[in-house]
Write a protein that holds these residues in place. Structure first.
Motif, PDB file in Angstrom:
ATOM      1  N   CYS A 122       0.852  -1.186   0.000  1.00  0.00           N
ATOM      2  CA  CYS A 122       0.000   0.000   0.000  1.00  0.00           C
ATOM      3  C   CYS A 122       0.889   1.238   0.000  1.00  0.00           C
ATOM      4  N   ALA A 123       0.314   2.372  -0.340  1.00  0.00           N
ATOM      5  CA  ALA A 123       1.090   3.608  -0.414  1.00  0.00           C
ATOM      6  C   ALA A 123       1.668   4.045   0.933  1.00  0.00           C
ATOM      7  N   PRO A 124       0.896   4.027   2.031  1.00  0.00           N
ATOM      8  CA  PRO A 124       1.481   4.470   3.301  1.00  0.00           C
ATOM      9  C   PRO A 124       2.723   3.682   3.704  1.00  0.00           C
ATOM     10  N   CYS A 125       2.694   2.363   3.539  1.00  0.00           N
ATOM     11  CA  CYS A 125       3.863   1.555   3.888  1.00  0.00           C
ATOM     12  C   CYS A 125       4.986   1.718   2.866  1.00  0.00           C
ATOM     13  N   ALA A 126       4.630   1.923   1.612  1.00  0.00           N
ATOM     14  CA  ALA A 126       5.633   1.951   0.549  1.00  0.00           C
ATOM     15  C   ALA A 126       6.375   3.273   0.438  1.00  0.00           C
ATOM     16  N   ALA A 127       5.728   4.375   0.780  1.00  0.00           N
ATOM     17  CA  ALA A 127       6.269   5.693   0.444  1.00  0.00           C
ATOM     18  C   ALA A 127       7.648   5.952   1.032  1.00  0.00           C
ATOM     19  N   GLU A 128       7.845   5.673   2.316  1.00  0.00           N
ATOM     20  CA  GLU A 128       9.149   5.902   2.938  1.00  0.00           C
ATOM     21  C   GLU A 128      10.215   5.024   2.295  1.00  0.00           C
ATOM     22  N   VAL A 129       9.885   3.766   2.047  1.00  0.00           N
ATOM     23  CA  VAL A 129      10.836   2.848   1.419  1.00  0.00           C
ATOM     24  C   VAL A 129      11.173   3.330   0.011  1.00  0.00           C
ATOM     25  N   MET A 130      10.156   3.704  -0.743  1.00  0.00           N
ATOM     26  CA  MET A 130      10.373   4.184  -2.108  1.00  0.00           C
ATOM     27  C   MET A 130      11.241   5.436  -2.131  1.00  0.00           C
ATOM     28  N   GLU A 131      10.954   6.380  -1.240  1.00  0.00           N
ATOM     29  CA  GLU A 131      11.739   7.616  -1.208  1.00  0.00           C
ATOM     30  C   GLU A 131      13.185   7.344  -0.814  1.00  0.00           C
ATOM     31  N   ALA A 132      13.389   6.465   0.169  1.00  0.00           N
ATOM     32  CA  ALA A 132      14.749   6.152   0.621  1.00  0.00           C
ATOM     33  C   ALA A 132      15.554   5.479  -0.480  1.00  0.00           C
ATOM     34  N   VAL A 133      14.950   4.525  -1.156  1.00  0.00           N
ATOM     35  CA  VAL A 133      15.638   3.826  -2.244  1.00  0.00           C
ATOM     36  C   VAL A 133      15.880   4.782  -3.408  1.00  0.00           C
ATOM     37  N   HIS A 134      14.886   5.601  -3.707  1.00  0.00           N
ATOM     38  CA  HIS A 134      14.995   6.579  -4.793  1.00  0.00           C
ATOM     39  C   HIS A 134      16.139   7.560  -4.526  1.00  0.00           C
ATOM     40  N   ALA A 135      16.238   8.036  -3.284  1.00  0.00           N
ATOM     41  CA  ALA A 135      17.279   9.001  -2.918  1.00  0.00           C
ATOM     42  C   ALA A 135      18.673   8.386  -2.992  1.00  0.00           C
ATOM     43  N   SER A 136      18.752   7.074  -2.805  1.00  0.00           N
ATOM     44  CA  SER A 136      20.055   6.399  -2.836  1.00  0.00           C
ATOM     45  C   SER A 136      20.545   6.149  -4.256  1.00  0.00           C
ATOM     46  N   GLY A 137      19.675   6.375  -5.231  1.00  0.00           N
ATOM     47  CA  GLY A 137      20.060   6.169  -6.620  1.00  0.00           C
ATOM     48  C   GLY A 137      19.881   4.747  -7.109  1.00  0.00           C
ATOM     49  N   ILE A 138      19.276   3.897  -6.281  1.00  0.00           N
ATOM     50  CA  ILE A 138      19.029   2.514  -6.688  1.00  0.00           C
ATOM     51  C   ILE A 138      17.791   2.469  -7.580  1.00  0.00           C
ATOM     52  N   GLN A 139      17.923   1.854  -8.731  1.00  0.00           N
ATOM     53  CA  GLN A 139      16.778   1.731  -9.630  1.00  0.00           C
ATOM     54  C   GLN A 139      15.792   0.723  -9.050  1.00  0.00           C
ATOM     55  N   GLN A 140      14.527   1.075  -9.051  1.00  0.00           N
ATOM     56  CA  GLN A 140      13.519   0.193  -8.462  1.00  0.00           C
ATOM     57  C   GLN A 140      12.284   0.104  -9.346  1.00  0.00           C
ATOM     58  N   THR A 141      11.602  -0.997  -9.211  1.00  0.00           N
ATOM     59  CA  THR A 141      10.303  -1.209  -9.843  1.00  0.00           C
ATOM     60  C   THR A 141       9.352  -1.678  -8.753  1.00  0.00           C
ATOM     61  N   VAL A 142       8.180  -1.090  -8.700  1.00  0.00           N
ATOM     62  CA  VAL A 142       7.190  -1.476  -7.693  1.00  0.00           C
ATOM     63  C   VAL A 142       6.264  -2.529  -8.284  1.00  0.00           C
ATOM     64  N   PHE A 143       6.130  -3.631  -7.560  1.00  0.00           N
ATOM     65  CA  PHE A 143       5.312  -4.761  -7.995  1.00  0.00           C
ATOM     66  C   PHE A 143       4.130  -4.877  -7.044  1.00  0.00           C
ATOM     67  N   PHE A 144       2.941  -4.593  -7.552  1.00  0.00           N
ATOM     68  CA  PHE A 144       1.737  -4.604  -6.719  1.00  0.00           C
ATOM     69  C   PHE A 144       0.975  -5.897  -6.960  1.00  0.00           C
ATOM     70  N   TYR A 145       1.156  -6.827  -6.040  1.00  0.00           N
ATOM     71  CA  TYR A 145       0.450  -8.105  -6.119  1.00  0.00           C
ATOM     72  C   TYR A 145      -0.115  -8.414  -4.739  1.00  0.00           C
ATOM     73  N   ASN A 146      -1.406  -8.175  -4.570  1.00  0.00           N
ATOM     74  CA  ASN A 146      -2.046  -8.299  -3.260  1.00  0.00           C
ATOM     75  C   ASN A 146      -3.476  -8.831  -3.397  1.00  0.00           C
ATOM     76  N   PRO A 147      -3.613 -10.086  -3.816  1.00  0.00           N
ATOM     77  CA  PRO A 147      -4.953 -10.654  -4.002  1.00  0.00           C
ATOM     78  C   PRO A 147      -5.692 -10.897  -2.692  1.00  0.00           C
ATOM     79  N   ASN A 148      -5.005 -10.665  -1.578  1.00  0.00           N
ATOM     80  CA  ASN A 148      -5.637 -10.799  -0.262  1.00  0.00           C
ATOM     81  C   ASN A 148      -6.591  -9.652   0.045  1.00  0.00           C
TER      82      ASN A 148
END
Length: 200
Positions: A5-31
């Motif tokens: 979800c966005a609330p849990c992902a945002a800090e992680v995404m920003e931290a990884v983004h700021a470090s220069g690591i290329q990332q792809t977000v995979f949204f798979y949550n059939p639960n």
């Protein structure tokens, strides 16, 4: 990176983004139940990905497969055996996508939540990655060094949708039971957002 979800992902995404690591977000949550809740959470996550210019992969909502996997575990508590099966399923699909598309490292945003068992999540992630020779699971503790607090700060800044249960139908059931036993109303979807003093 598997995202729940966005609330849990945002800090992680920003931290990884700021470090220069290329990332792809995979949204798979059939639960996530029901489909309306799933769409709200998915769209909030995609909105933030679009803002940061991060690729967003919208995987299948194969809820029937999820119900088959957790059959017999309907009354397990939060952080119990049902959650392990749920994490296994989601990380197995994440690891498969990584292996098929040339990614050698996966992780998940699930662990930043204080409501989750970090060891349980990491065990599931490592187990899924071990199915493939060239995929590893990153067990970084995103809660440390203020990560959990920044998660809330970013959520308020972005005015993310604030879900009030983990996601699955059994979590919704148990949360509503607790709320009613404590004199509170049942959960109403899509009305509560971070940064708003009152639901709109």
């Amino acid at each position: 990176m598997h995202s729940c979800c966005a609330p849990c992902a945002a800090e992680v995404m920003e931290a990884v983004h700021a470090s220069g690591i290329q990332q792809t977000v995979f949204f798979y949550n059939p639960n996530i139940h029901p489909i309306e809740e799933y769409e709200i959470r998915k769209n909030e996550n995609k909105r933030f990905c679009d803002k940061l210019g991060i690729e967003f992969i919208d995987a299948d909502y194969d809820k029937d497969n999820w119900f088959d996997r957790v059959k017999g575990l309907e009354n397990e508590p939060e952080r119990g055996a049902r959650c392990t099966v749920c994490f296994d399923m989601r990380f197995e699909r994440t690891a498969l996508y990584a292996a098929e598309n040339g990614f050698d490292l996966i992780t998940s945003t699930l662990g930043i939540s204080r409501w989750k068992n970090m060891e349980q999540i990491n065990d599931c992630g490592v187990r899924a990655a071990d199915r493939y020779d060239d995929v590893r699971y990153w067990t970084f503790n995103w809660r440390k060094k203020g990560g959990a607090q920044r998660m809330i700060e970013i959520s308020k800044r972005e005015e993310f949708y604030q879900q009030e249960y983990c996601g699955c139908v059994y979590s919704l059931r148990d949360t509503n039971r607790w709320r009613q036993s404590n004199g509170r109303d049942r959960i109403k979807r899509n009305i509560k957002f971070y940064g708003h003093d009152k639901p709109e």
